[in-house]
Motif scaffolding. Structure first.
Motif, PDB file in Angstrom:
ATOM      1  N   ALA A 438       6.139   9.628  44.632  1.00 25.93           N
ATOM      2  CA  ALA A 438       6.375  11.073  44.531  1.00 25.93           C
ATOM      3  C   ALA A 438       5.420  11.709  43.522  1.00 25.93           C
ATOM      4  CB  ALA A 438       7.827  11.336  44.126  1.00 25.93           C
ATOM      5  N   ILE A 439       5.128  10.996  42.432  1.00 26.50           N
ATOM      6  CA  ILE A 439       4.195  11.514  41.419  1.00 26.50           C
ATOM      7  C   ILE A 439       2.804  11.677  42.039  1.00 26.50           C
ATOM      8  CG2 ILE A 439       3.122  11.036  39.181  1.00 26.50           C
ATOM      9  CD1 ILE A 439       5.585   9.363  38.482  1.00 26.50           C
ATOM     10  N   ILE A 440       2.373  10.680  42.819  1.00 29.50           N
ATOM     11  CA  ILE A 440       1.044  10.738  43.445  1.00 29.50           C
ATOM     12  C   ILE A 440       0.984  11.899  44.442  1.00 29.50           C
ATOM     13  CG2 ILE A 440      -0.613   9.475  44.861  1.00 29.50           C
ATOM     14  CD1 ILE A 440       0.645   6.878  43.785  1.00 29.50           C
ATOM     15  N   LEU A 441       2.039  12.044  45.248  1.00 30.21           N
ATOM     16  CA  LEU A 441       2.066  13.113  46.249  1.00 30.21           C
ATOM     17  C   LEU A 441       2.032  14.484  45.585  1.00 30.21           C
ATOM     18  CD1 LEU A 441       4.705  11.697  48.772  1.00 30.21           C
ATOM     19  CD2 LEU A 441       2.215  11.657  48.971  1.00 30.21           C
ATOM     20  N   GLU A 442       2.769  14.656  44.499  1.00 34.87           N
ATOM     21  CA  GLU A 442       2.754  15.928  43.765  1.00 34.87           C
ATOM     22  C   GLU A 442       1.366  16.201  43.197  1.00 34.87           C
ATOM     23  OE1 GLU A 442       4.939  18.253  43.395  1.00 34.87           O
ATOM     24  OE2 GLU A 442       6.781  17.361  44.171  1.00 34.87           O
ATOM     25  N   ALA A 443       0.689  15.136  42.719  1.00 31.88           N
ATOM     26  CA  ALA A 443      -0.626  15.303  42.091  1.00 31.88           C
ATOM     27  C   ALA A 443      -1.673  15.790  43.086  1.00 31.88           C
ATOM     28  CB  ALA A 443      -1.074  13.984  41.470  1.00 31.88           C
ATOM     29  N   ILE A 444      -1.541  15.398  44.368  1.00 34.45           N
ATOM     30  CA  ILE A 444      -2.540  15.813  45.371  1.00 34.45           C
ATOM     31  C   ILE A 444      -2.005  16.911  46.285  1.00 34.45           C
ATOM     32  CG2 ILE A 444      -3.788  13.630  45.345  1.00 34.45           C
ATOM     33  CD1 ILE A 444      -2.308  12.801  47.851  1.00 34.45           C
ATOM     34  N   GLY A 445      -0.817  17.423  45.957  1.00 31.20           N
ATOM     35  CA  GLY A 445      -0.278  18.566  46.673  1.00 31.20           C
ATOM     36  C   GLY A 445       0.269  18.279  48.049  1.00 31.20           C
ATOM     37  N   LEU A 446       0.866  17.113  48.238  1.00 32.20           N
ATOM     38  CA  LEU A 446       1.448  16.756  49.534  1.00 32.20           C
ATOM     39  C   LEU A 446       2.974  16.828  49.461  1.00 32.20           C
ATOM     40  CD1 LEU A 446      -0.701  13.701  50.683  1.00 32.20           C
ATOM     41  CD2 LEU A 446      -0.659  15.970  51.700  1.00 32.20           C
ATOM     42  N   PRO A 447       3.645  17.109  50.588  1.00 31.05           N
ATOM     43  CA  PRO A 447       5.122  17.173  50.572  1.00 31.05           C
ATOM     44  C   PRO A 447       5.739  15.796  50.355  1.00 31.05           C
ATOM     45  CG  PRO A 447       4.291  17.332  52.821  1.00 31.05           C
ATOM     46  CD  PRO A 447       3.097  17.404  51.926  1.00 31.05           C
ATOM     47  N   THR A 448       6.898  15.794  49.707  1.00 35.00           N
ATOM     48  CA  THR A 448       7.564  14.517  49.411  1.00 35.00           C
ATOM     49  C   THR A 448       8.722  14.225  50.373  1.00 35.00           C
ATOM     50  OG1 THR A 448       9.021  15.635  47.833  1.00 35.00           O
ATOM     51  CG2 THR A 448       7.006  14.666  46.952  1.00 35.00           C
ATOM     52  N   ASN A 449       8.875  15.074  51.418  1.00 35.33           N
ATOM     53  CA  ASN A 449      10.031  14.888  52.312  1.00 35.33           C
ATOM     54  C   ASN A 449       9.883  13.678  53.227  1.00 35.33           C
ATOM     55  OD1 ASN A 449       7.954  16.116  53.626  1.00 35.33           O
ATOM     56  ND2 ASN A 449       9.234  17.490  54.848  1.00 35.33           N
ATOM     57  N   ASP A 450       8.680  13.066  53.290  1.00 34.66           N
ATOM     58  CA  ASP A 450       8.493  11.873  54.125  1.00 34.66           C
ATOM     59  C   ASP A 450       8.704  10.572  53.354  1.00 34.66           C
ATOM     60  OD1 ASP A 450       7.862  13.198  56.550  1.00 34.66           O
ATOM     61  OD2 ASP A 450       5.843  13.596  55.805  1.00 34.66           O
ATOM     62  N   LEU A 451       9.132  10.698  52.103  1.00 36.57           N
ATOM     63  CA  LEU A 451       9.343   9.488  51.289  1.00 36.57           C
ATOM     64  C   LEU A 451      10.418   8.579  51.864  1.00 36.57           C
ATOM     65  CD1 LEU A 451       9.141  10.524  47.534  1.00 36.57           C
ATOM     66  CD2 LEU A 451       7.716   8.890  48.744  1.00 36.57           C
ATOM     67  N   SER A 452      11.342   9.162  52.621  1.00 42.86           N
ATOM     68  CA  SER A 452      12.420   8.347  53.185  1.00 42.86           C
ATOM     69  C   SER A 452      11.875   7.298  54.148  1.00 42.86           C
ATOM     70  CB  SER A 452      13.441   9.235  53.902  1.00 42.86           C
ATOM     71  OG  SER A 452      12.784  10.050  54.853  1.00 42.86           O
ATOM     72  N   LEU A 453      10.711   7.568  54.767  1.00 46.61           N
ATOM     73  CA  LEU A 453      10.078   6.580  55.635  1.00 46.61           C
ATOM     74  C   LEU A 453       9.682   5.342  54.830  1.00 46.61           C
ATOM     75  CD1 LEU A 453       7.758   8.883  57.790  1.00 46.61           C
ATOM     76  CD2 LEU A 453       9.794   7.670  58.575  1.00 46.61           C
ATOM     77  N   MET A 454       9.148   5.588  53.635  1.00 45.79           N
ATOM     78  CA  MET A 454       8.741   4.470  52.767  1.00 45.79           C
ATOM     79  C   MET A 454       9.969   3.659  52.343  1.00 45.79           C
ATOM     80  SD  MET A 454       5.516   5.274  52.609  1.00 45.79           S
ATOM     81  CE  MET A 454       5.812   5.841  54.272  1.00 45.79           C
ATOM     82  N   LEU A 455      11.030   4.390  52.016  1.00 47.13           N
ATOM     83  CA  LEU A 455      12.249   3.717  51.549  1.00 47.13           C
ATOM     84  C   LEU A 455      12.871   2.879  52.662  1.00 47.13           C
ATOM     85  CD1 LEU A 455      13.888   3.520  48.951  1.00 47.13           C
ATOM     86  CD2 LEU A 455      15.312   5.383  49.774  1.00 47.13           C
ATOM     87  N   ALA A 456      12.699   3.325  53.916  1.00 48.21           N
ATOM     88  CA  ALA A 456      13.304   2.614  55.031  1.00 48.21           C
ATOM     89  C   ALA A 456      12.749   1.203  55.195  1.00 48.21           C
ATOM     90  CB  ALA A 456      13.091   3.403  56.318  1.00 48.21           C
ATOM     91  N   VAL A 457      11.454   1.027  54.915  1.00 48.72           N
ATOM     92  CA  VAL A 457      10.840  -0.297  55.088  1.00 48.72           C
ATOM     93  C   VAL A 457      10.458  -0.917  53.745  1.00 48.72           C
ATOM     94  CG1 VAL A 457       9.981   0.153  57.400  1.00 48.72           C
ATOM     95  CG2 VAL A 457       8.573   0.773  55.443  1.00 48.72           C
ATOM     96  N   ASP A 458      10.931  -0.314  52.657  1.00 44.66           N
ATOM     97  CA  ASP A 458      10.573  -0.829  51.337  1.00 44.66           C
ATOM     98  C   ASP A 458      11.086  -2.248  51.125  1.00 44.66           C
ATOM     99  OD1 ASP A 458       9.470  -0.179  48.592  1.00 44.66           O
ATOM    100  OD2 ASP A 458      11.500  -0.776  48.061  1.00 44.66           O
ATOM    101  N   TRP A 459      12.222  -2.583  51.735  1.00 43.45           N
ATOM    102  CA  TRP A 459      12.788  -3.929  51.554  1.00 43.45           C
ATOM    103  C   TRP A 459      11.870  -4.996  52.141  1.00 43.45           C
ATOM    104  CZ3 TRP A 459      13.796  -6.708  55.958  1.00 43.45           C
ATOM    105  CH2 TRP A 459      13.877  -5.989  57.151  1.00 43.45           C
ATOM    106  N   ILE A 460      10.985  -4.614  53.085  1.00 44.27           N
ATOM    107  CA  ILE A 460      10.014  -5.573  53.634  1.00 44.27           C
ATOM    108  C   ILE A 460       8.798  -5.656  52.713  1.00 44.27           C
ATOM    109  CG2 ILE A 460       8.504  -6.098  55.586  1.00 44.27           C
ATOM    110  CD1 ILE A 460      10.425  -4.570  57.397  1.00 44.27           C
TER     111      ILE A 460
END
Length: 541
Positions: A438-460
């Motif tokens: 989220a910090i990286i996305l904020e730094a380059i001006g991208l939305p953070t609403n797609d972070l849930s995709l990362m969380l979905a496969v984070d366990w892998i």
């Protein structure tokens, strides 16, 4: 000539010759039995030495099979919780030991090193951590542009996958300020279970010309659950140096922390025998909890592939090459002694939880000096996150491609720097790296609403991430140990040839010179009679 006798018309040797032949046969039989016994002993010794490794790896394999079997039983949520209980107990035990292990090992480590040596050690470690993390970030960005995991996935949406949205409105500046604030905890006791985090509230600041109330977002301090390891690490290092400065007055307290540290390692050795059983249920329960894993993997397969490939390249090629470049030794023989902590890292997804077994295996299997391992590994588990930097960079580029945003050179540079810096503050816990994306996305001006995709496969992805994180820490300790050995060798040569270009510094004996581990090898103490003490050379680090 040999005498013979005739029995039933057959010529046979005499009794003396028969006894000789029987003795030779008995000797051959005894030799064969001895060789077989030796092979069995060697096999048993090998099994005994590697029993924990074999059990731990078997625990993962059995856990996968057990999870697949139980998955077909359609357990309720409550039953899943009960099934995961032995694995939960392993995590609780490992987390329980982190606080005394980190604090005591860093205090005793810092107190056993001369300030000049401490500075040299810290400088090498920081340089190694920064360079490897920057390389990891570069690998992540490069792979993301080559594989392009987000291209053509614009239709991918969190609602189709049944994921909850994640809101992260934290400012980039506040994220880095929180990192600095956590370095200096206001309360050491609360730092053991809480860390500082900035939140926001809307404050009315007046009305505009139309009478509408104007609000401003104001940052306010809050506490978040989770140990503030950064603050504890810094305090322990400073406290250890302060004890060293006290001289003889601080020796009692240094001995106390040394004893505390050794007792903690004994407890760690007991916990390690529970690891295979706990890992079996950790892995099994994670497989049981999976819902529509096929849809997730097919939808985010390129992202998962890019992340794991980055971890394989960095952990299997780059880090071993760096180790070989410094030591000229086989890095894979070094890593072969660390299978148990790697398996623990794979199962727990926590660098901090892997720390106890990593310290034990690095010292016992690879012979790393305990003053180095117990000083560097806790710091590495906190600030060195190579694996996290790789998947964070890939995730940032993936989300940019998902939203059809073309990144320019400035934004790519921002991703590299922000990923390297923010990985320092990433918590060494499962899914700890998601927040830093989220910090990286904020730094380059991208939305953070797609972070849930990362969380979905984070366990892998998080499993290979953690393995690379702890591998970087272990190889760093091995490099520092090698440099230490080389410097000790130089110091011995200086003593043997004092007329060389670099003559050692001679000073009067100090009060605590008898404590060898607290003496700088850069200074050779001299007894008033004039004879130097060669045993004063202990370690440059």
């Amino acid at each position: 000539m040999e005498k013979t006798s005739e029995i039933n018309g057959h010529v046979v040797p005499n009794s003396a010759s028969t006894e000789k032949i029987m003795e030779e046969q008995q000797e051959e039989t005894a030799t064969t039995k001895k060789e077989k016994k030796t092979r069995v002993d060697k096999l048993l010794a090998c099994l005994s030495k590697n029993l924990l490794v074999i059990l731990t790896v078997s625990g993962v394999l059995v856990g996968v099979g057990l999870g697949m079997l139980v998955r077909n039983l359609d357990l309720t949520r409550a039953q899943m919780t009960y099934f995961a209980f032995p694995g939960e107990m392993l995590l609780r035990m490992l987390k329980m030991i982190i606080l005394p292990l980190v604090v005591c090992s860093l205090i005793s480590g810092a107190a056993s090193l001369d300030p000049r040596s401490l500075g040299k050690l810290g400088g090498i470690a920081v340089g190694y951590f920064l360079v490897t993390t920057l390389i990891a970030s570069g690998i992540g960005v490069t792979l993301a542009f080559i594989i392009q995991p987000g291209v053509g996935a614009g239709g991918l949406n969190t609602n189709n996958l049944g994921l909850e949205s994640i809101n992260s409105d934290k400012e980039t500046a506040d994220s880095f300020l929180d990192l600095v604030r956590n370095l200096f905890p206001a309360n050491l006791v609360s730092a053991a279970f809480r860390s500082y985090a900035t939140d926001y509230k809307m404050v009315a600041v007046g009305n505009d010309t139309n009478g509408t109330t104007l609000y401003q977002k104001v940052p306010i301090p809050t506490d978040s659950e989770g140990m503030n390891i950064l603050g504890l690490v810094l305090f322990a290092m400073v406290f250890g140096v302060a004890l060293k400065k006290l001289g003889q007055e601080g020796e009692e307290l240094i001995r106390f922390f040394n004893a505390f540290n050794e007792a903690t390692m004994v407890i760690v050795s007991w916990i390690m025998w529970y690891i295979p059983f706990g890992i079996m249920f950790l892995v099994g329960s994670k497989i049981v909890e999976m819902e529509n894993v096929v849809l997730l993997v097919t939808s985010l397969g390129k992202y998962i592939f890019a992340s794991i490939l980055g971890h394989i390249i960095h952990g299997g090629i780059i880090l071993p090459l760096i180790y070989f470049g410094f030591t000229r030794k086989n890095p894979f023989s070094f890593l072969s002694g660390l299978i148990t902590p790697f398996t623990t890292a794979f199962a727990t997804c926590s660098s901090s939880a892997t720390l106890p077994s990593m310290i034990k295996c690095v010292e016992e299997n690879n012979g790393v000096d305990k003053h180095i391992s117990r000083f560097i590994l806790p710091i590495g588990a906190t600030v060195n996150m190579d694996g996290a930097a790789i998947f964070q960079c890939i995730a940032a580029v993936f989300i940019a491609q998902l939203n059809n945003v073309d990144l320019n050179a400035g934004q790519i540079f921002t991703i590299l720097v922000t990923a390297t810096a923010s990985s320092v503050g990433a918590a060494g816990i499962p899914a700890g790296g998601i927040i830093t994306i989220a910090i990286i996305l904020e730094a380059i001006g991208l939305p953070t609403n797609d972070l849930s995709l990362m969380l979905a496969v984070d366990w892998i992805v998080d499993r290979t991430t953690t393995v690379v994180n702890v591998e970087g820490d272990a190889l760093g300790a091995g490099i520092l140990h090698h440099i230490n050995q080389q410097e000790m060798k130089k110091q011995r040569e200086l003593l043997q040839h004092p007329e060389g270009e670099l003559a050692e510094v001679r000073v009067e004996a100090v009060a605590n010179a008898r404590a060898e581990e607290e003496t700088s090898p850069l200074v050779v103490h001299q007894i008033k009679g004039g004879e130097s003490m060669p045993e004063a050379i202990e370690s440059v680090l």
